[in-house]
Enzyme design. Structure first.
Site, mmCIF file in Angstrom:
data_model
loop_
_atom_site.group_PDB
_atom_site.id
_atom_site.type_symbol
_atom_site.label_atom_id
_atom_site.label_comp_id
_atom_site.label_asym_id
_atom_site.label_seq_id
_atom_site.Cartn_x
_atom_site.Cartn_y
_atom_site.Cartn_z
ATOM 1 N N ASN A 41 -6.211 28.445 40.903
ATOM 2 C CA ASN A 41 -5.074 29.055 41.598
ATOM 3 C C ASN A 41 -5.075 30.586 41.529
ATOM 4 O O ASN A 41 -4.615 31.251 42.447
ATOM 5 C CB ASN A 41 -3.754 28.485 41.084
ATOM 6 C CG ASN A 41 -3.566 28.658 39.593
ATOM 7 O OD1 ASN A 41 -4.528 28.715 38.830
ATOM 8 N ND2 ASN A 41 -2.329 28.735 39.165
ATOM 9 N N GLY A 66 -5.725 24.844 32.927
ATOM 10 C CA GLY A 66 -5.869 23.853 33.989
ATOM 11 C C GLY A 66 -4.875 22.732 33.831
ATOM 12 O O GLY A 66 -3.844 22.872 33.164
ATOM 13 N N THR A 80 -6.983 16.971 32.218
ATOM 14 C CA THR A 80 -8.249 17.558 31.775
ATOM 15 C C THR A 80 -8.085 18.229 30.420
ATOM 16 O O THR A 80 -8.953 18.131 29.549
ATOM 17 C CB THR A 80 -8.757 18.576 32.806
ATOM 18 O OG1 THR A 80 -8.877 17.942 34.073
ATOM 19 C CG2 THR A 80 -10.116 19.140 32.396
ATOM 20 N N GLU A 135 -3.822 26.028 27.971
ATOM 21 C CA GLU A 135 -2.685 26.449 28.809
ATOM 22 C C GLU A 135 -2.689 25.516 30.000
ATOM 23 O O GLU A 135 -3.559 25.588 30.869
ATOM 24 C CB GLU A 135 -2.837 27.906 29.227
ATOM 25 C CG GLU A 135 -1.557 28.481 29.822
ATOM 26 C CD GLU A 135 -1.465 28.329 31.333
ATOM 27 O OE1 GLU A 135 -0.727 27.416 31.777
ATOM 28 O OE2 GLU A 135 -2.103 29.090 32.054
ATOM 29 N N CYS A 188 1.556 27.475 37.999
ATOM 30 C CA CYS A 188 2.019 26.561 36.957
ATOM 31 C C CYS A 188 3.461 26.849 36.559
ATOM 32 O O CYS A 188 4.152 25.974 36.014
ATOM 33 C CB CYS A 188 1.101 26.622 35.738
ATOM 34 S SG CYS A 188 0.864 28.276 35.060
ATOM 35 N N GLU A 227 -1.513 32.858 24.085
ATOM 36 C CA GLU A 227 -2.426 33.973 24.314
ATOM 37 C C GLU A 227 -1.644 35.123 24.924
ATOM 38 O O GLU A 227 -0.433 35.047 25.076
ATOM 39 C CB GLU A 227 -3.606 33.549 25.205
ATOM 40 C CG GLU A 227 -4.547 32.541 24.547
ATOM 41 C CD GLU A 227 -5.837 32.317 25.324
ATOM 42 O OE1 GLU A 227 -6.401 33.304 25.841
ATOM 43 O OE2 GLU A 227 -6.273 31.151 25.421
#
Length: 522
Positions: free
Chosen positions: A178, A254, A258, A276, A310, A502
């Site tokens: 994205n 992602g 996953t 994340e 997100c 982070e």
């Protein structure tokens, strides 16, 4: 700009020939195989992506491991010079990078030029500054009178304790589609700033600008092996990278499915992992808010970047007193201001979603809402001459871009809280707006999710603002705003939205090992 800090990059997509970048050299994948890649605005094929395998990953990790002693021992100020040169080259090529990012991902050129590419350069400058100033270490001193280390000492002593942050080793950086270049730079800058070497595995769906970054890294003087970039699928390239025994840490951004697999693989091998992941972010809008400001911001929060964020404000809870007024304003303003179409046009609010497969995923949720009896509205401007057709599930046919993956700005109301449409991440231009009555109900509805990445609260009552913000289960909570960013603050989520933090000093913590050094003074 330093005259040595220059680079020549292709300016047109037809001139881009993507190759792996391993040990300072460009090479085709060992398999000789490539994945097809498409411009989401046209559906036409563009630069194919190397379908790399374990052999390519092994070569990249070996190069990173070999370069680690030299790079980690280089003074931080010398690494900072290289990072600042990378930033300069990104700025120098901002317009071209934004144009190709748009053609590869579907986002508008305007947003890529104003937001994505400048932030990329900003990350390198930010962490160049951090390592130039030095990581702040903790110091402590105490008299050692009765501790395990001093109990047998015959004379009094004192102790000085200090921390030391040291580079971890080879890092695996795995990034999403994205914000393709931005997500790479967000991880790469702190990773190499502190002395790590790395292998980057960008998404195979949007790899063009990351490939161009390899030429920038080379021109900026990044030594061979410090940064290696291998393109390919998650199964063929990502999984062997995560499992590689010489990879010490893994940073992944992602989807949650996953991320769960990566966490299990890496955690079982005792690697440091940062995940994340996705979000299903709520906003809680009280009746005493600045309604005009709230409506404008919620439209942006729902539809910016095609809703492929997100942190998108995709669950909007509005107090019943103003619910209909909010909806009326939302519909009217969205139809007037949101132009869906050619991402190269400065008039376009958002462009196509990233792939035909993702378009099918997003529209499947729209069809589900319709099947469940929810009210589904497509907020297209009836006077927009470029819109040739709106299908029953929101697919748009845009004049001159008939093969593109366009979806109408979608508003869903009368939807049950338990619906998959309300509970699962859609990642497209789809928003659900639901009424609530009391403060307690608004908080309960907002927290009714497995995710916990972002949230926002809207009220003119400052006491209630602070009270509600502190009760929302999310790693990032905004008051009377959305996505007001500060890269010196921690970023991450709760629950299925991730496991770590982070950005800023928190990136320095993640990308280094912390040692405690104890010195006895007699």
């Amino acid at each position: 700009m330093d005259k040595c800090c220059t680079v020549t990059l292709p300016t047109e997509m037809r001139d881009v020939k993507i190759q792996n970048y391993i040990n300072g050299e460009w090479a085709a994948p060992s398999s000789g195989a490539y994945l097809k890649n498409y411009n989401p605005a046209t559906g036409m094929e563009i630069a194919p992506i190397p379908d790399s395998k374990s052999a390519d990953i092994n070569n990249a990790v070996a190069a990173a491991k070999s370069a680690f002693p030299m790079w980690s021992n280089m003074p931080g100020v010398e690494r900072a010079v290289i990072l600042n040169c990378i930033a300069d080259l990104i700025d120098q090529n901002c317009e071209m990078l934004a144009k190709l990012e748009s053609q590869d991902q579907g986002k508008t050129v305007v947003s890529a030029t104003a937001i994505d590419i400048p932030l990329c350069a900003g990350y390198f400058r930010q962490f160049a500054k951090y390592v130039t100033e030095g990581i702040r270490e903790t110091e402590s001193s105490m008299k050692v009178a009765c501790t395990l280390s001093s109990i047998n000492m015959m004379v009094p002593s004192s102790q000085l304790a200090t921390t030391q942050h040291v580079a971890s080793g080879v890092a695996a950086l795995i990034t999403p589609w994205n914000f393709p270049l931005l997500m790479v730079c967000e991880k790469l800058a702190p990773c190499i700033a502190v002395g790590n070497t790395c292998v980057v595995k960008p998404t195979e769906l949007t790899s063009v600008t990351t490939y161009l970054l390899t030429h920038i890294l080379n021109a900026a003087g990044v030594p061979k092996g410090v940064v290696n970039i291998v393109f390919g699928s998650g199964v063929n390239a990502g999984e062997p990278l995560v499992k590689h025994p010489d990879v010490r840490l893994v940073s992944f951004t992602g989807g949650s499915v996953t991320g769960s697999k990566i966490g299990a693989m890496a955690g079982g091998l005792f690697k440091r992992v940062s995940l994340e992941l996705g979000g299903k972010c709520p906003s809680v809008v009280f009746s005493d808010c600045d309604l005009e400001h709230a409506i404008t911001t919620h439209i942006r929060g729902a539809y910016q970047n095609q809703g492929e964020i997100c942190l998108a404000a995709c669950r909007q809870y509005v107090q019943r007193d103003i619910y209909e007024q909010f909806l009326d304003g939302f519909r009217k303003q969205a139809r007037q201001e949101i132009c869906v179409g050619d991402p190269a046009s400065p008039k376009t609010f958002y462009g196509p979603v990233v792939t035909s497969q993702h378009m099918e995923k997003v529209t499947s949720y729209i069809r589900l809402a319709q099947e469940e009896g929810a009210k589904v509205e497509f907020l297209v401007n009836p006077n927009d001459p470029a819109i040739m057709n709106v299908s029953d599930d929101g697919r748009l046919t845009i004049k001159g871009l008939e093969g593109g993956y366009f979806i109408a700005p979608t508003l869903i109301t009368n939807i049950k809280q338990s619906s998959r449409v309300m509970q699962e991440e859609i990642f497209g231009p789809v928003v659900c707006v639901v009424p609530f009555d009391t403060e307690e109900e608004g908080i309960q509805l907002a927290n009714d999710t497995k995710y916990g990445l972002g949230a926002s609260v809207w009220t003119g009552d400052q006491t209630r603002l602070g009270r509600v913000m502190r009760q929302l289960n999310a790693g990032n909570v905004w008051g009377n705003s959305w996505l007001a960013w500060d890269d010196c603050m921690p970023f991450g989520g709760m629950g299925c939205s991730g496991t770590s933090r982070e950005h800023g000093p928190w990136s320095l913590e993640f990308y280094t090992e912390t040692k405690a050094l104890y010195t006895h003074r007699m």
